[in-house]
Design a protein around this motif. Structure first.
Motif, mmCIF file in Angstrom:
data_model
loop_
_atom_site.group_PDB
_atom_site.id
_atom_site.type_symbol
_atom_site.label_atom_id
_atom_site.label_comp_id
_atom_site.label_asym_id
_atom_site.label_seq_id
_atom_site.Cartn_x
_atom_site.Cartn_y
_atom_site.Cartn_z
ATOM 1 N N GLY A 84 8.142 11.241 18.215
ATOM 2 C CA GLY A 84 7.543 10.891 19.505
ATOM 3 C C GLY A 84 8.574 10.764 20.601
ATOM 4 O O GLY A 84 8.387 11.271 21.723
ATOM 5 N N LEU A 85 9.685 10.087 20.306
ATOM 6 C CA LEU A 85 10.746 9.941 21.312
ATOM 7 C C LEU A 85 11.406 11.277 21.601
ATOM 8 O O LEU A 85 11.758 11.565 22.760
ATOM 9 C CB LEU A 85 11.780 8.934 20.805
ATOM 10 N N TYR A 86 11.568 12.117 20.590
ATOM 11 C CA TYR A 86 12.171 13.446 20.798
ATOM 12 C C TYR A 86 11.319 14.277 21.759
ATOM 13 O O TYR A 86 11.833 14.930 22.669
ATOM 14 C CB TYR A 86 12.316 14.156 19.453
ATOM 15 N N ILE A 87 9.997 14.238 21.549
ATOM 16 C CA ILE A 87 9.092 14.985 22.430
ATOM 17 C C ILE A 87 9.141 14.425 23.847
ATOM 18 O O ILE A 87 9.185 15.166 24.832
ATOM 19 C CB ILE A 87 7.656 14.940 21.882
ATOM 20 N N ALA A 88 9.158 13.085 23.957
ATOM 21 C CA ALA A 88 9.188 12.459 25.275
ATOM 22 C C ALA A 88 10.455 12.818 26.041
ATOM 23 O O ALA A 88 10.410 13.100 27.249
ATOM 24 C CB ALA A 88 9.065 10.936 25.131
ATOM 25 N N LEU A 89 11.599 12.825 25.362
ATOM 26 C CA LEU A 89 12.867 13.127 26.029
ATOM 27 C C LEU A 89 12.997 14.601 26.365
ATOM 28 O O LEU A 89 13.746 14.968 27.285
ATOM 29 C CB LEU A 89 14.043 12.692 25.144
ATOM 30 N N ASN A 90 12.311 15.449 25.616
ATOM 31 C CA ASN A 90 12.355 16.880 25.902
ATOM 32 C C ASN A 90 11.196 17.326 26.782
ATOM 33 O O ASN A 90 11.091 18.512 27.111
ATOM 34 C CB ASN A 90 12.337 17.690 24.596
ATOM 35 N N LEU A 91 10.338 16.380 27.177
ATOM 36 C CA LEU A 91 9.184 16.728 27.996
ATOM 37 C C LEU A 91 9.612 17.286 29.351
ATOM 38 O O LEU A 91 8.977 18.195 29.894
ATOM 39 C CB LEU A 91 8.295 15.488 28.191
ATOM 40 N N TYR A 92 10.699 16.750 29.912
ATOM 41 C CA TYR A 92 11.198 17.243 31.210
ATOM 42 C C TYR A 92 11.539 18.722 31.125
ATOM 43 O O TYR A 92 11.202 19.511 32.016
ATOM 44 C CB TYR A 92 12.426 16.440 31.627
ATOM 45 N N ASP A 93 12.219 19.107 30.031
ATOM 46 C CA ASP A 93 12.586 20.522 29.869
ATOM 47 C C ASP A 93 11.343 21.390 29.748
ATOM 48 O O ASP A 93 11.282 22.487 30.312
ATOM 49 C CB ASP A 93 13.466 20.698 28.626
ATOM 50 N N TYR A 94 10.346 20.887 28.993
ATOM 51 C CA TYR A 94 9.109 21.659 28.837
ATOM 52 C C TYR A 94 8.396 21.822 30.178
ATOM 53 O O TYR A 94 7.933 22.921 30.520
ATOM 54 C CB TYR A 94 8.180 20.972 27.834
ATOM 55 N N VAL A 95 8.324 20.725 30.945
ATOM 56 C CA VAL A 95 7.668 20.788 32.256
ATOM 57 C C VAL A 95 8.439 21.716 33.190
ATOM 58 O O VAL A 95 7.843 22.502 33.936
ATOM 59 C CB VAL A 95 7.553 19.371 32.863
ATOM 60 N N ALA A 96 9.773 21.636 33.167
ATOM 61 C CA ALA A 96 10.592 22.494 34.020
ATOM 62 C C ALA A 96 10.377 23.970 33.682
ATOM 63 O O ALA A 96 10.302 24.819 34.582
ATOM 64 C CB ALA A 96 12.069 22.129 33.866
ATOM 65 N N VAL A 147 7.651 25.277 32.381
ATOM 66 C CA VAL A 147 6.319 25.646 32.860
ATOM 67 C C VAL A 147 6.328 25.862 34.375
ATOM 68 O O VAL A 147 5.736 26.829 34.888
ATOM 69 C CB VAL A 147 5.290 24.567 32.473
ATOM 70 N N ILE A 148 7.001 24.964 35.105
ATOM 71 C CA ILE A 148 7.060 25.090 36.571
ATOM 72 C C ILE A 148 7.783 26.374 36.976
ATOM 73 O O ILE A 148 7.331 27.097 37.884
ATOM 74 C CB ILE A 148 7.748 23.859 37.186
ATOM 75 N N LYS A 149 8.898 26.672 36.330
ATOM 76 C CA LYS A 149 9.632 27.912 36.628
ATOM 77 C C LYS A 149 8.762 29.133 36.344
ATOM 78 O O LYS A 149 8.783 30.110 37.103
ATOM 79 C CB LYS A 149 10.915 27.969 35.800
ATOM 80 N N TRP A 150 7.998 29.054 35.247
ATOM 81 C CA TRP A 150 7.126 30.181 34.909
ATOM 82 C C TRP A 150 6.036 30.346 35.964
ATOM 83 O O TRP A 150 5.728 31.475 36.369
ATOM 84 C CB TRP A 150 6.504 29.939 33.535
ATOM 85 N N LEU A 151 5.472 29.232 36.433
ATOM 86 C CA LEU A 151 4.435 29.294 37.463
ATOM 87 C C LEU A 151 4.988 29.847 38.767
ATOM 88 O O LEU A 151 4.337 30.652 39.451
ATOM 89 C CB LEU A 151 3.829 27.909 37.688
ATOM 90 N N ILE A 152 6.201 29.412 39.153
ATOM 91 C CA ILE A 152 6.837 29.925 40.382
ATOM 92 C C ILE A 152 7.100 31.421 40.264
ATOM 93 O O ILE A 152 6.877 32.194 41.204
ATOM 94 C CB ILE A 152 8.145 29.150 40.656
ATOM 95 N N LYS A 153 7.561 31.819 39.094
ATOM 96 C CA LYS A 153 7.829 33.237 38.867
ATOM 97 C C LYS A 153 6.549 34.056 38.972
ATOM 98 O O LYS A 153 6.526 35.136 39.598
ATOM 99 C CB LYS A 153 8.470 33.425 37.487
#
Length: 545
Positions: free
Chosen positions: A500-512, A514-520
């Motif tokens: 759970g903590l691993y997913i939470a700490l890596n959530l920023y990278d996952y969101v980033a 997704v955002i980069k993919w949406l911008i692209k």
């Protein structure tokens, strides 16, 4: 001639000759087995092992696991098993009431004694079958037996003390059976392997250290260990090793660090440490045997047979030495009649979730310790190990015991050099022999087992060096995994917390990402719209022409 013999003995010549003869005999035996069909099947030479080493490893693991024989039976017997109000004894003028199952009652106590004997045999048989199957089918040096945790959950949460819970013992065993079948299906379709590989690397590495801390914590407590730590109303846990404790709460009643049993266990721990320092084979065994042998003498402060009614009963049973008991009530005691209750399905999901997470973590930890894990994160015999582990639970339910698990005490055998399935087969055969020596093996005291469990914890901490402590995204989940296992008394909770903590700490990278993919994607759509707009006038001109 006699003078020459005495001189030879004085110089250690006879003992040296005996040692050399034994070494030659052992070498011939190992070479013969390694080149035989048995050696080729178990891959002794390929895994850089030998027959006698596998035997020592199997014996070391068995002696470290042997406590489960009496511990598991005692816990499950607290549920009352198949005993009911009908087994209570009463006089002709009295009416039997449900209180007879809680209050002392001769008839009910006799039923409980028979049930406990049934459960001892069921524990031994399930451990024997599971361990031999793990050795023969998966060729891994791992011992199996009813798992600690699920047995307490069934006895105290599902069935309740002496049948005071919401489910009967028979219904609870049906839940265990279904859980084993579901687990077997997950393993057969390969889903368990995929679930196991979803565990992040830092969490997987931390599982070894966390389980080591967990098993060491067990070994330091009074019920299954040396009694160095115990409960405290202010700090939850504290140092104890008291001369007397409250049997209900475990709190200290006598002076701290005054327990002779603790000091005897500490001596066994020192013996084990010295043996491992000098790399003496079988060191995990010697400490257990030393403490147990001394504890068998009556009239001492460290005896396992005190001058009480229970102590007298245990001593009389111990003096039998050899005894064989047939299962009379628990085997096949499965009922699906009350499966329309919500408690049944909650129990099924809980047992399955604990079994998947805890056993998967344990299997990978043992594979890491044995050096079986390859670059892809798997290990040889993985698929078969999953099937054996799940199938053994089905067998255990049929024998009347709780889910079977791969034991972390297998690390004792790994430490002794066990690398093939011959270690597991040896464990299984030791359990088979124990069927005839239950009085002796059930008399191994917890302060003899505790030191070996602590030593197992020591050995399992070495994987900590492989964790990247300089990278917080890996360090924090790893630490959370390790600390939650002993503090929550649950291997599964540690794994869940770490993931759970691993997913939470890596959530920023996952969101980033997704955002980069949406911008692209937005830019690509914008360019296509501009191209369409630029070609629109030319198309109109063509239409006019």
């Amino acid at each position: 001639m006699g003078r020459e013999l005495c001189a030879a003995m004085g110089n250690g010549g006879v003992f040296k000759k005996i040692g050399k003869s034994w070494s030659k005999l052992e070498k011939r035996l190992n070479d013969g087995v390694s080149k035989s069909k048995v050696g080729n099947y178990f891959k002794l030479e390929a895994r850089n092992s030998c027959f006698t080493k596998e035997l020592r490893a199997g014996l070391a693991t068995f002696l470290t696991m042997a406590y489960i024989i009496s511990v598991n039976a005692t816990i499950l017997a607290d549920s009352g098993g198949t005993c009911s109000i009908a087994d209570c004894s009463t006089t002709a003028n009295q009416t039997v009431t449900p209180d007879c199952m809680i209050l002392p009652n001769e008839g009910y106590q006799n039923c409980l004694a028979k049930t406990k004997s049934d459960l001892i045999v069921g524990t031994i048989l399930s451990a024997m079958i599971g361990s031999i199957a793990m050795g023969v089918l998966a060729n891994l040096p791992l011992g199996l037996a009813p798992g600690m945790g699920p047995n307490a959950y069934l006895a105290y949460n599902l069935v309740g003390f002496h049948g005071s819970g919401k489910l009967s013992y028979q219904t609870a065993l049906a839940v265990v059976l279904l859980e084993g079948i579901a687990f077997l299906a997950i393993a057969a379709f390969g889903l368990r392997e995929k679930l196991a590989r979803l565990i992040p690397n830092p969490v997987r590495l931390a599982c070894a250290a966390g389980i080591g801390l967990f098993i060491a914590f067990v070994g330091l407590q009074i019920h299954q260990g040396v009694g160095l730590v115990g409960p405290d109303p202010s700090t939850l846990v504290t140092i104890t090793a008291c001369s007397n404790t409250n049997p209900a709460t475990g709190e200290c009643l006598g002076g701290k660090m005054h327990s002779p049993k603790f000091w005897l266990g500490a001596a066994g721990f020192i013996i084990t440490c010295y043996g491992l320092m000098k790399e003496i084979k079988g060191s995990m065994i010697y400490g257990i045997v030393f403490v147990t042998f001394i504890s068998w003498f009556r009239g001492t402060s460290v005896t396992v047979f005190p001058n009480t009614q229970i102590g007298d009963t245990d001593f009389h049973y111990f003096k039998k030495v050899v005894d064989f008991h047939k299962i009379q009530s628990t085997a096949g005691a499965i009922s699906f009649t009350n499966f329309n209750r919500s408690e049944v399905w909650v129990a099924l999901v809980t047992l399955l979730y604990v079994d998947v997470l805890a056993t998967t973590g344990t299997l990978y930890t043992m594979a890491e310790m044995g050096g079986f894990v390859n670059d892809e994160g798997g290990f040889e015999g993985e698929y078969s190990a999953y099937l054996v582990d799940a199938g053994s639970t089905v067998v255990g339910a049929a024998l009347g015991v709780t889910p079977i698990a791969t034991y972390i005490e297998s690390s004792a055998g790994l430490r002794e050099g066990g690398r093939t399935g011959l270690t597991a087969v040896t464990i299984g055969l030791c359990f088979f022999v124990s069927l005839f020596f239950v009085p002796l093996l059930s008399s191994v005291p917890p302060w003899a087992i505790g030191p070996s469990l602590v030593m197992v914890g020591v050995m399992m901490m070495k994987v900590v060096k492989d964790i990247n402590w300089g990278k917080m995204k890996e360090a924090a989940p790893a630490f959370m995994t390790m600390v939650l296992m002993p503090l929550t008394y649950s291997i599964a909770n540690g794994i869940i917390g770490g993931i759970g903590l691993y997913i939470a700490l890596n959530l920023y990278d996952y969101v980033a990402i997704v955002i980069k993919w949406l911008i692209k994607m937005k830019r690509m759509v914008g360019r296509e719209q501009n191209q369409v707009s630029a070609t629109a006038p030319a198309d109109s001109a063509i239409e006019v022409i």
